[in-house]
Design a protein around this motif. Structure first.
Motif, short mmCIF file in Angstrom:
data_model
loop_
_atom_site.label_atom_id
_atom_site.label_comp_id
_atom_site.label_asym_id
_atom_site.label_seq_id
_atom_site.Cartn_x
_atom_site.Cartn_y
_atom_site.Cartn_z
N PRO A 4 -49.79 41.04 -13.94
CA PRO A 4 -49.83 41.29 -15.38
C PRO A 4 -51.14 41.94 -15.86
CG PRO A 4 -49.43 38.95 -14.93
CD PRO A 4 -49.61 39.65 -13.63
N ASN A 7 -50.70 45.38 -15.09
CA ASN A 7 -49.42 45.83 -15.62
C ASN A 7 -48.73 46.75 -14.62
OD1 ASN A 7 -47.40 45.78 -17.52
ND2 ASN A 7 -48.19 47.53 -18.66
N ASN A 26 -46.99 34.07 -14.25
CA ASN A 26 -46.20 34.99 -15.06
C ASN A 26 -44.73 34.94 -14.63
OD1 ASN A 26 -45.84 37.14 -17.00
ND2 ASN A 26 -45.54 38.47 -15.22
N GLU A 27 -44.49 34.96 -13.35
CA GLU A 27 -43.12 34.89 -12.84
C GLU A 27 -42.47 33.56 -13.21
OE1 GLU A 27 -39.68 36.20 -11.11
OE2 GLU A 27 -41.48 37.33 -11.58
N ASP A 29 -43.19 31.69 -15.82
CA ASP A 29 -42.90 31.75 -17.25
C ASP A 29 -41.64 32.58 -17.53
OD1 ASP A 29 -45.10 30.17 -17.80
OD2 ASP A 29 -46.42 31.86 -18.28
N ASN A 30 -41.49 33.69 -16.82
CA ASN A 30 -40.31 34.53 -17.00
C ASN A 30 -39.03 33.79 -16.60
OD1 ASN A 30 -41.87 36.66 -17.92
ND2 ASN A 30 -41.94 37.69 -15.93
N VAL A 31 -39.09 33.11 -15.47
CA VAL A 31 -37.91 32.37 -14.99
C VAL A 31 -37.60 31.23 -15.94
CG1 VAL A 31 -37.06 30.88 -13.13
CG2 VAL A 31 -38.21 33.03 -12.59
N LYS A 32 -38.63 30.53 -16.42
CA LYS A 32 -38.42 29.41 -17.35
C LYS A 32 -37.80 29.90 -18.65
CE LYS A 32 -40.80 25.39 -19.28
NZ LYS A 32 -39.92 25.27 -20.39
N LYS A 33 -38.28 31.03 -19.16
CA LYS A 33 -37.72 31.60 -20.39
C LYS A 33 -36.26 31.97 -20.19
CE LYS A 33 -38.45 35.28 -23.80
NZ LYS A 33 -37.05 35.56 -23.94
N LYS A 34 -35.95 32.59 -19.07
CA LYS A 34 -34.57 32.99 -18.76
C LYS A 34 -33.68 31.75 -18.65
CE LYS A 34 -31.28 35.74 -17.12
NZ LYS A 34 -30.17 35.83 -18.01
N ASP A 37 -33.03 30.40 -22.12
CA ASP A 37 -32.06 31.26 -22.81
C ASP A 37 -30.65 30.99 -22.31
OD1 ASP A 37 -34.17 32.37 -24.18
OD2 ASP A 37 -34.22 34.24 -23.01
#
Length: 99
Positions: A4, A7, A26-27, A29-34, A37
């Motif tokens: 990140p 970038n 970062n990965e 956080d992305n997986v947790k957000k997905k 959702d």
């Protein structure tokens, strides 16, 4: 691996520990957000399915209850007929045979 700070994607072998940790966080956080959702979407779909199938469930319960009541009354009638038949046979067997 995506970094990140840069970038950009790069090889993890040339990145430092701090960059690797940041990339993994970062990965995560992305997986947790997905996942969050998808969980919300699944809950929404479950509500829709419940609304659409509730009538069918209620009707199925009515039909099953109806069938069970009919089965129970048939069973009671069968038991009465069988006991009457047994009594009738026992009376016929207890009478002496006349020829």
């Amino acid at each position: 691996m995506f970094f990140p700070k840069r970038n950009a994607y790069g090889a993890s072998s040339i990145a430092g520990n701090e960059e690797k940790l940041e990339a993994l966080q970062n990965e995560f956080d992305n997986v947790k957000k997905k996942l969050d959702d998808d969980l919300g979407e699944a809950a929404s779909l479950e509500k829709k399915v419940k609304v659409r199938t509730l009538g069918y469930e209620m009707r199925a319960k009515e039909v099953i209850g109806e069938k069970l009541r009919k089965l129970s009354s048939s069973w009671t009638l069968l038991k009465k007929n069988l006991s009457a038949s047994v009594l009738c046979r026992s009376k016929n067997n207890s009478q002496p045979h006349t020829r």
